[in-house]
Scaffold this active site. Structure first.
Site, PDB file in Angstrom:
ATOM      1  N   CYS A 118       0.821  -1.214   0.000  1.00 24.88           N
ATOM      2  CA  CYS A 118       0.000   0.000   0.000  1.00 24.88           C
ATOM      3  C   CYS A 118       0.859   1.270   0.000  1.00 24.88           C
ATOM      4  O   CYS A 118       1.664   1.493   0.909  1.00 24.88           O
ATOM      5  CB  CYS A 118      -0.921  -0.017   1.216  1.00 24.88           C
ATOM      6  SG  CYS A 118      -1.683   1.560   1.611  1.00 24.88           S
ATOM      7  N   GLY A 119       0.677   2.118  -1.001  1.00 22.68           N
ATOM      8  CA  GLY A 119       1.449   3.351  -1.108  1.00 22.68           C
ATOM      9  C   GLY A 119       1.200   4.304   0.046  1.00 22.68           C
ATOM     10  O   GLY A 119       2.126   4.943   0.565  1.00 22.68           O
ATOM     11  N   HIS A 120      -0.063   4.420   0.476  1.00 18.67           N
ATOM     12  CA  HIS A 120      -0.379   5.303   1.598  1.00 18.67           C
ATOM     13  C   HIS A 120       0.281   4.794   2.880  1.00 18.67           C
ATOM     14  O   HIS A 120       0.722   5.594   3.719  1.00 18.67           O
ATOM     15  CB  HIS A 120      -1.893   5.387   1.796  1.00 18.67           C
ATOM     16  CG  HIS A 120      -2.612   6.011   0.641  1.00 18.67           C
ATOM     17  ND1 HIS A 120      -2.352   7.288   0.199  1.00 18.67           N
ATOM     18  CD2 HIS A 120      -3.595   5.533  -0.171  1.00 18.67           C
ATOM     19  CE1 HIS A 120      -3.137   7.579  -0.819  1.00 18.67           C
ATOM     20  NE2 HIS A 120      -3.891   6.527  -1.081  1.00 18.67           N
ATOM     21  N   CYS A 121       0.343   3.476   3.050  1.00 18.88           N
ATOM     22  CA  CYS A 121       0.989   2.894   4.235  1.00 18.88           C
ATOM     23  C   CYS A 121       2.491   3.188   4.221  1.00 18.88           C
ATOM     24  O   CYS A 121       3.091   3.499   5.259  1.00 18.88           O
ATOM     25  CB  CYS A 121       0.765   1.385   4.277  1.00 18.88           C
ATOM     26  SG  CYS A 121      -0.970   0.894   4.286  1.00 18.88           S
TER      27      CYS A 121
END
Length: 503
Positions: free
Chosen positions: A53-56
């Site tokens: 996950c990029g946001h993670c």
């Protein structure tokens, strides 16, 4: 015997602590150690994440820094993280639907995290949720320390801090996770800060610097006032501001899409801000810098191109999101007010995007549908029509494309069947709200009844669905939807993040 059990408890605690590994002072939690860790620590913030996950990935650094800062100041607040793709039972238990999901545990009881995703925002939120609802101020030194570094803060001035009005203020403070509150009965502070007994002031580093409350003393009214007063007249959209923008009570937003390097930016922003003051508490005015790479998907989501900028869109977030387009491209205080008044008096209708109808829309066996020819083709009551709603960047859609072409070829000579597709990122219709890709829907002739397809994605599966008049493979199963959602979230992260998560 009592001494024996005390020693045993200490040994168990030491043994348990050794079982919890850490990374950047963030506890790595699993199904085996989660319950023990949460029960041993009074306050725990837990991030449920996915490695892809990029946001993670973006959250990892500020999350670790926040954990380290809290540890260094001797706080009893702990930060932990769970790989939700591995610890699936934990993710299911706490209803994790997307990544990252953050839950705050106070005495083992979870609540949703509502703070920012930067170090300062994380620390501010967890500390606000562990201490008293409002900090007590005795003198000017206390106030200076309290306000230091805060963009917004709220002070209640009550000579009797146990009065009914003071209790309403403290209840409002306890309801609000986003702003820091303080309370004082000091005559000197009341005089110094130009307030009054039973006064409430929102102090801020922007706009008019302060707003004094003059409403009724109920927790709900105070909370609503603080929520509106603590937001700038115009707020820039960013990862940091997004929780405040979309997590607040105001569900009508006017979005200004503009390039900050535009030579007319200051004039445009100024006119937008002038109009905003007339709708404070009713609508949030937000500007989105179209030059920032992270905002490109949002701009694409609204079907905007460079030549369309600057422009505005009003959106509603109470339930199904609706979009409204201004009647003119001009952005002045007057035109913005006309736009807003039209929205609020109901004279504006929701804006539905549509491409122009391609000249060769029917040149292939799979018909190309856009918003402008949808009713004519799909709602033709003499035809059964299967429509694929797709996104050009969607990996699942790309995999389905050659099979879908074969399906079109299979039914090309059947006068009762139409196979069609629509780019749902550029076209919208009243009849169908698309939330994932690909979405396939079957429109029965004569009635235009809509049947959802959720069967397999082979030529044989799709043909069986059509041949059964939308019975075989119809209707989404919860298990299939959940599996598709997980796959689509992973795919969306790889493509740069799903816009609908931000909106």
């Amino acid at each position: 015997m009592k001494f024996f059990f005390s020693v045993l408890a200490i040994l168990v605690a030491v043994s348990y602590a050794d079982e919890v590994a850490e990374e950047d002072n963030v506890a790595i939690l699993t199904d085996k150690n989660f319950d023990g860790f949460v029960s041993e620590n009074t306050y725990v913030l837990v991030e449920f994440y996915a490695p892809w996950c990029g946001h993670c990935k973006a959250l990892a650094e500020p999350y670790g820094k926040a954990a380290t800062a809290l540890k260094e100041k001797g706080s009893e607040i702990r930060l932990g993280k769970v790989d939700a793709t591995e610890e699936t039972e934990l993710a299911q238990k706490f209803e994790v639907r997307g990544y990252p999901t953050l839950k705050f545990f106070k005495h083992g009881v979870p609540k949703d995290y509502g703070g920012g995703r930067d170090e300062e925002g994380i620390i501010s939120w967890v500390e606000k949720n562990t201490g008293p609802p409002a900090q007590t101020l005795e003198n000017s030194d206390d106030y200076e320390k309290f306000k230091d570094g805060k963009e917004v803060h709220v002070v209640g001035f009550f000579k009797n801090v146990e009065s009914e009005n003071a209790v309403a203020f403290l209840t409002a403070a306890d309801m609000d996770d986003s702003v820091d509150y303080a309370i004082t009965s000091s005559d000197d502070l009341i005089k110094e800060l130009s307030s009054k007994d039973d006064g409430i002031v929102v102090f801020k580093e922007f706009d008019n610097k302060r707003e004094d409350y003059d409403g009724e003393f109920s927790a709900e009214a105070i909370s609503k006032f603080v929520g509106a007063a603590s937001m700038p007249l115009v707020i820039e959209f960013s990862d940091k501001s997004a929780p405040k923008i979309f997590g607040g009570e105001i569900k009508v937003h006017n979005l200004l899409f503009v390039k900050a390097e535009d030579e007319k930016f200051n004039v445009i922003h100024g006119e937008f801000q002038k109009a905003a003051s007339s709708y404070k508490g009713k609508c949030l005015f937000v500007y989105i810098n179209a030059e920032k790479e992270e905002n490109k998907r949002i701009i694409e989501y609204f079907g905007l191109k460079d030549e369309d900028l600057p422009t505005m869109r009003v959106i509603t977030l109470d339930g199904e999101m609706k979009k409204f387009k201004p009647p003119t491209d001009e952005i002045t205080e007057s035109s913005v007010k006309t736009f807003m008044d039209g929205f609020f008096d109901g004279s504006l209708k929701p804006h539905l995007m549509s491409e122009e109808v391609p000249e060769d829309w029917d040149a292939t066996e799979v018909r190309v549908i856009v918003g402008k020819n949808f009713k004519e083709v799909v709602l033709d009551k003499s035809k059964n029509v299967l429509v694929e709603f797709y996104a050009p960047w969607c990996g699942h859609c790309k995999q389905l494309a050659p099979i879908y072409d074969e399906l079109g070829e299979k039914y090309k000579d059947n006068e009762d069947i139409v196979i069609a597709k629509m780019d749902a990122t550029k076209n919208e219709i009243e009849e169908v709200k698309v939330t994932s890709f690909p979405t396939l829907k079957y429109f029965r002739k004569e009635t235009n009844e809509i049947v959802d397809y959720n069967g397999g994605r082979t030529l044989e599966d799709l043909a069986a669905f059509i041949d059964s008049d939308g019975k075989t493979g119809a209707g989404p199963s919860d298990e299939d939807l959940e599996e598709d959602l997980e796959e689509e979230e992973e795919e969306d992260e790889e493509e740069g993040g799903e816009v609908k998560d931000e909106l």
